[in-house]
Structures are given as C-alpha cells and as structure tokens.
Design an enzyme around this catalytic site. Structure first.
Site, PDB file in Angstrom:
ATOM      1  N   ILE A   1      -7.834   5.550   1.162  1.00 15.73           N
ATOM      2  CA  ILE A   1      -6.843   5.244   0.120  1.00 15.73           C
ATOM      3  C   ILE A   1      -6.992   3.782  -0.306  1.00 15.73           C
ATOM      4  O   ILE A   1      -7.166   2.891   0.529  1.00 15.73           O
ATOM      5  CB  ILE A   1      -5.402   5.483   0.652  1.00 15.73           C
ATOM      6  CG1 ILE A   1      -5.256   6.886   1.264  1.00 15.73           C
ATOM      7  CG2 ILE A   1      -4.377   5.270  -0.462  1.00 15.73           C
ATOM      8  CD1 ILE A   1      -5.454   8.055   0.339  1.00 15.73           C
TER       9      ILE A   1
ATOM     10  N   THR B   1      -5.869   0.696  -0.794  1.00 18.58           N
ATOM     11  CA  THR B   1      -4.807  -0.255  -0.444  1.00 18.58           C
ATOM     12  C   THR B   1      -5.506  -1.472   0.174  1.00 18.58           C
ATOM     13  O   THR B   1      -6.717  -1.419   0.422  1.00 18.58           O
ATOM     14  CB  THR B   1      -3.875   0.336   0.635  1.00 18.58           C
ATOM     15  OG1 THR B   1      -4.632   0.460   1.843  1.00 18.58           O
ATOM     16  CG2 THR B   1      -3.321   1.694   0.244  1.00 18.58           C
TER      17      THR B   1
ATOM     18  N   GLY C   1       0.774  -1.247   0.000  1.00 17.28           N
ATOM     19  CA  GLY C   1       0.000   0.000   0.000  1.00 17.28           C
ATOM     20  C   GLY C   1       0.801   1.291   0.000  1.00 17.28           C
ATOM     21  O   GLY C   1       1.642   1.544  -0.873  1.00 17.28           O
ATOM     22  N   ILE C   2       0.541   2.124   0.996  1.00 14.54           N
ATOM     23  CA  ILE C   2       1.122   3.469   1.055  1.00 14.54           C
ATOM     24  C   ILE C   2       2.642   3.405   1.214  1.00 14.54           C
ATOM     25  O   ILE C   2       3.381   4.126   0.529  1.00 14.54           O
ATOM     26  CB  ILE C   2       0.454   4.254   2.218  1.00 14.54           C
ATOM     27  CG1 ILE C   2      -1.008   4.577   1.854  1.00 14.54           C
ATOM     28  CG2 ILE C   2       1.233   5.517   2.554  1.00 14.54           C
ATOM     29  CD1 ILE C   2      -1.840   5.152   2.987  1.00 14.54           C
TER      30      ILE C   2
ATOM     31  N   TYR D   1      -8.418   3.138  17.147  1.00 11.71           N
ATOM     32  CA  TYR D   1      -7.661   3.566  15.962  1.00 11.71           C
ATOM     33  C   TYR D   1      -7.542   5.093  15.940  1.00 11.71           C
ATOM     34  O   TYR D   1      -6.461   5.650  15.736  1.00 11.71           O
ATOM     35  CB  TYR D   1      -8.352   3.056  14.694  1.00 11.71           C
ATOM     36  CG  TYR D   1      -7.622   3.401  13.411  1.00 11.71           C
ATOM     37  CD1 TYR D   1      -6.469   2.710  13.044  1.00 11.71           C
ATOM     38  CD2 TYR D   1      -8.079   4.418  12.567  1.00 11.71           C
ATOM     39  CE1 TYR D   1      -5.796   3.019  11.863  1.00 11.71           C
ATOM     40  CE2 TYR D   1      -7.419   4.737  11.389  1.00 11.71           C
ATOM     41  CZ  TYR D   1      -6.285   4.037  11.042  1.00 11.71           C
ATOM     42  OH  TYR D   1      -5.614   4.347   9.879  1.00 11.71           O
TER      43      TYR D   1
ATOM     44  N   LYS E   1      -4.121   7.346  16.172  1.00 11.95           N
ATOM     45  CA  LYS E   1      -3.692   8.270  15.118  1.00 11.95           C
ATOM     46  C   LYS E   1      -3.617   9.706  15.645  1.00 11.95           C
ATOM     47  O   LYS E   1      -2.811  10.512  15.169  1.00 11.95           O
ATOM     48  CB  LYS E   1      -4.625   8.162  13.911  1.00 11.95           C
ATOM     49  CG  LYS E   1      -4.513   6.820  13.183  1.00 11.95           C
ATOM     50  CD  LYS E   1      -3.095   6.571  12.695  1.00 11.95           C
ATOM     51  CE  LYS E   1      -2.965   5.345  11.813  1.00 11.95           C
ATOM     52  NZ  LYS E   1      -1.596   5.131  11.327  1.00 11.95           N
TER      53      LYS E   1
ATOM     54  N   ARG F   1       6.961  -6.334   8.827  1.00  7.30           N
ATOM     55  CA  ARG F   1       6.948  -7.636   9.501  1.00  7.30           C
ATOM     56  C   ARG F   1       6.580  -8.767   8.551  1.00  7.30           C
ATOM     57  O   ARG F   1       6.803  -9.931   8.861  1.00  7.30           O
ATOM     58  CB  ARG F   1       6.010  -7.611  10.702  1.00  7.30           C
ATOM     59  CG  ARG F   1       4.540  -7.571  10.395  1.00  7.30           C
ATOM     60  CD  ARG F   1       3.762  -7.651  11.677  1.00  7.30           C
ATOM     61  NE  ARG F   1       2.352  -7.328  11.487  1.00  7.30           N
ATOM     62  CZ  ARG F   1       1.523  -7.087  12.482  1.00  7.30           C
ATOM     63  NH1 ARG F   1       1.941  -7.117  13.718  1.00  7.30           N
ATOM     64  NH2 ARG F   1       0.258  -6.807  12.236  1.00  7.30           N
TER      65      ARG F   1
HETATM   66  N1  LIG Z   1      -5.560   2.966   3.397  1.00  9.50           N
HETATM   67  C1  LIG Z   1      -6.208   3.922   4.001  1.00  9.50           C
HETATM   68  O1  LIG Z   1      -7.356   4.242   3.655  1.00  9.50           O
HETATM   69  C2  LIG Z   1      -5.548   4.686   5.129  1.00  9.50           C
HETATM   70  C3  LIG Z   1      -6.193   5.840   5.596  1.00  9.50           C
HETATM   71  C4  LIG Z   1      -5.604   6.556   6.640  1.00  9.50           C
HETATM   72  C5  LIG Z   1      -4.404   6.153   7.185  1.00  9.50           C
HETATM   73  N2  LIG Z   1      -3.809   5.020   6.717  1.00  9.50           N
HETATM   74  C6  LIG Z   1      -2.539   4.641   7.348  1.00  9.50           C
HETATM   75  O2  LIG Z   1      -1.544   4.479   6.364  1.00  9.50           O
HETATM   76  C7  LIG Z   1      -0.577   3.521   6.795  1.00  9.50           C
HETATM   77  C8  LIG Z   1      -0.369   2.491   5.686  1.00  9.50           C
HETATM   78  O3  LIG Z   1      -1.612   1.836   5.467  1.00  9.50           O
HETATM   79  P1  LIG Z   1      -1.931   1.004   4.133  1.00  9.50           P
HETATM   80  O4  LIG Z   1      -3.284   1.398   3.723  1.00  9.50           O
HETATM   81  O5  LIG Z   1      -0.794   1.071   3.181  1.00  9.50           O
HETATM   82  O6  LIG Z   1      -2.053  -0.455   4.792  1.00  9.50           O
HETATM   83  P2  LIG Z   1      -1.546  -1.899   4.304  1.00  9.50           P
HETATM   84  O7  LIG Z   1      -2.250  -2.856   5.204  1.00  9.50           O
HETATM   85  O8  LIG Z   1      -1.651  -2.024   2.843  1.00  9.50           O
HETATM   86  O9  LIG Z   1       0.008  -1.878   4.691  1.00  9.50           O
HETATM   87  C9  LIG Z   1       0.445  -1.832   6.015  1.00  9.50           C
HETATM   88  C10 LIG Z   1       1.790  -2.511   6.112  1.00  9.50           C
HETATM   89  O10 LIG Z   1       2.244  -2.401   7.470  1.00  9.50           O
HETATM   90  C11 LIG Z   1       2.815  -3.638   7.855  1.00  9.50           C
HETATM   91  N3  LIG Z   1       2.732  -3.775   9.309  1.00  9.50           N
HETATM   92  C12 LIG Z   1       1.604  -3.844  10.070  1.00  9.50           C
HETATM   93  N4  LIG Z   1       1.913  -4.007  11.344  1.00  9.50           N
HETATM   94  C13 LIG Z   1       3.276  -4.059  11.418  1.00  9.50           C
HETATM   95  C14 LIG Z   1       4.196  -4.237  12.489  1.00  9.50           C
HETATM   96  N5  LIG Z   1       3.767  -4.420  13.740  1.00  9.50           N
HETATM   97  N6  LIG Z   1       5.529  -4.218  12.214  1.00  9.50           N
HETATM   98  C15 LIG Z   1       5.957  -4.060  10.936  1.00  9.50           C
HETATM   99  N7  LIG Z   1       5.125  -3.919   9.879  1.00  9.50           N
HETATM  100  C16 LIG Z   1       3.800  -3.911  10.122  1.00  9.50           C
HETATM  101  C17 LIG Z   1       1.975  -4.698   7.131  1.00  9.50           C
HETATM  102  O11 LIG Z   1       2.655  -5.930   7.033  1.00  9.50           O
HETATM  103  C18 LIG Z   1       1.742  -4.015   5.790  1.00  9.50           C
HETATM  104  O12 LIG Z   1       2.747  -4.356   4.848  1.00  9.50           O
HETATM  105  C19 LIG Z   1      -1.128   2.918   8.097  1.00  9.50           C
HETATM  106  O13 LIG Z   1      -0.480   3.542   9.193  1.00  9.50           O
HETATM  107  C20 LIG Z   1      -2.596   3.306   8.077  1.00  9.50           C
HETATM  108  O14 LIG Z   1      -3.151   3.406   9.358  1.00  9.50           O
HETATM  109  C21 LIG Z   1      -4.349   4.281   5.708  1.00  9.50           C
END
Ligand SMILES: NC(=O)c1ccc[n+]([C@@H]2O[C@H](COP(=O)([O-])OP(=O)(O)OC[C@H]3O[C@@H](n4cnc5c(N)ncnc54)[C@H](O)[C@@H]3O)[C@@H](O)[C@H]2O)c1
Length: 260
Positions: free
Chosen positions: A193, A195, A20-21, A158, A162, A41
């Site tokens: 987003i 993802t 994702g991000i 959550y 945040k 992880r």
């Molecule tokens: N996607 C959205 O809509 C959205 C919106 C707001 C905020 N976010 C934030 O953006 C960030 C990225 O989210 P995303 O959408 O890419 O999610 P995602 O689930 O696609 O990716 C998250 C990644 O974090 C890794 N991860 C999780 N826990 C972990 C740990 N304890 N140690 C190491 N790695 C770990 C996972 O293995 C994964 O690869 C997050 O902090 C999320 O809260 C996402």
C-alpha cells in the site's frame, strides 16, 4: 462510494491514525457519520491529521505499548464521546532486509516489532472490549499484513508479529462471541500500500521509490500498488453493521497476491 451514514452514531478509535492507512480509515469512518479519535505516538502529525479531517475527528497521543496509556485513552473516549463501538488497530512498524532473516535478526529488533505490532494490538483489544460491551457491542479491526499469511525470509520478526495479530484476532472474536458481548473482531491483510511505510519497503528493493514501485507492481496480479483507501473501505465494511454476521475472519486486500 455510495451511501452516507454507514457508521452513523458510532464512536471509533483508530491507532496509527496520523498517517497512511490509519488516517484513511479515520477519514472514511468520519465521512460516514462516526465520531473518531485518532491515536498515535506522533503527536504533531496526529494533531495535524485531526485538523485536516475536520469535524468529528479528534486526536490524542498514545504509545500503543503502554497499558496505562491505553486505559486512560479508552476512558477518555468513553467520557468525552459517550461510548466506544469501533477500534481499528493500525499502528505498526516494519523491518525488512537480508539481516532480518531468522538467523541474523537481533533479539532487540524482534522485541521492538512484537512490542508495537502484537502487544499494542493485544492491549488495545483488552481495554476496548469492556468499553464496547458496555456500549452495546462493536467491531474490532486489526490491521495485519499479507506477511502474516505467507512467509518472507527477510522479514522474519515482522511476519511473525503479523501472524500473531491474525491469530489473536480470532481469539478475541471467539471470546466475545462466547460471552455474548455483541463484539466482532476481524483482521485485514494489506498487500503493498502506498503509504510512508509502503514507500520505505519499496526503497528496500530499489534505489528510488518509483523503481521499487515498478518492481512491486510486477509481482501483483492486478499490477497496481494499493491505496490507503483500498484498506479504509474494507475497514468501513467491517466496522459497519453491514458485516454484522462476520467475525473471526481474515480479509486480504492485496491486488490478488494471496489468491495463488
Ligand atoms: N503500507 C503497507 O504496504 C502495509 C502492508 C501491510 C500491512 N501494513 C500495516 O498497516 C498498518 C499501517 O501502516 P501504514 O502503511 O499506514 O504505515 P505508516 O508508517 O504510514 O503509519 C503508521 C502509523 O503508526 C504510528 N505508530 C507506530 N508505532 C506506534 C506506537 N508504538 N504507538 C502509537 N503509534 C505508533 C506511526 O506514528 C504512524 O503514524 C501497519 O500495522 C502496517 O504494518 C502496511
């Protein structure tokens, strides 16, 4: 995007970079000349992402809640890549649903969310700061959420986590500025987003991802779900020297959700 070399000569760590991000951030930073270490992880997905993103991107497994592992990860980057200038804390977990309201949320879930989303960010900043200072300065970008800016009854833990990331980022910025370390710290607040995590959230409001996407779209002023690159380009700006006068700030990248 115009221009190349916006992160030339910089060394970056990106947590959550397997997906994702975080993965999009690793790509855009590497494309602009940074050498990037993805940390996640999920070792299988992390190694695959580094291979896919090509030269300049490497991977190491990291559980962001493990302080010793953080020490080792930062030391390895400094030893192998020659310093540290950019840290993107994107690793995170999400829980939402009627049961995640303040009355029925479990302590176990509360701790699990804060362990990854807040403690993980705290440990990353704590161990990156000395390495960045010794490298001549740098930029930390913590990925928070619009959930850290406005309340949701169904994502109590959550949202609190945040909000913690938002406030802690300002403490880091303030501390580093006062000490004259040349380190900036800002938080980014993504909206919805597209993802794996975003799609999981969409499934929380509808039977299929596509239906969920439609429902989310309706509540977004720009009427679009965001792409990982929407966040990655904001990260690139904050990581580069283009933002050298910006610290302690929060940037919502959310299709206009926070404007009202
Ligand atoms: N996607 C959205 O809509 C959205 C919106 C707001 C905020 N976010 C934030 O953006 C960030 C990225 O989210 P995303 O959408 O890419 O999610 P995602 O689930 O696609 O990716 C998250 C990644 O974090 C890794 N991860 C999780 N826990 C972990 C740990 N304890 N140690 C190491 N790695 C770990 C996972 O293995 C994964 O690869 C997050 O902090 C999320 O809260 C996402």
């Amino acid at each position: 995007m115009s221009g190349t070399g916006r992160a030339e000569g910089k060394i970056a760590m990106v947590t959550g970079g397997a997906s994702g991000i975080g993965k999009a951030c690793a790509l855009r930073l590497a494309e602009q000349g940074a050498r990037v270490r993805i940390l996640d992880r999920n070792a299988e997905a992390g190694a695959k992402a580094a291979e896919e993103l090509g030269a300049g991107v490497s991977f190491a497994a990291l559980e962001v809640q493990d302080e010793d592992a953080w020490r080792a990860a930062v030391a390895a980057v400094v030893a192998e890549l020659g310093g540290l200038h950019i840290l993107v804390n994107a690793a995170g977990i999400y829980m939402r649903g009627p049961e995640h309201n303040p009355e029925t949320a479990t302590l176990e879930d509360w701790r699990a969310i804060h362990g990854v989303n807040v403690e993980g960010v705290f440990l990353g900043c704590k161990h990156a700061i000395p390495a960045m200072r010794d490298s001549g300065g740098g930029s930390i970008i913590n990925i928070s959420s619009v959930a850290g800016l406005r309340a949701s009854a169904h994502a109590a833990a959550y949202g609190a986590s945040k909000g913690g990331v938002r406030q802690f980022s300002k403490s880091v910025a303030h501390h580093c500025a006062r000490r004259g370390y040349g380190i900036r710290c800002n938080s980014i607040h993504p909206g919805s987003i597209d993802t794996p995590m975003g799609q999981h959230a969409m499934l929380g409001v509808a039977a299929t991802v596509e239906e969920g996407r439609e429902r989310y779209r309706k509540g977004i002023p720009l009427k679009e779900i965001g792409e990982p690159d929407d966040i990655a380009y904001a990260v690139l700006y904050l990581a580069s020297d283009e933002s050298k006068y910006v610290t302690g700030q929060e940037l919502a990248v959310d299709g206009g959700v926070m404007m009202a």
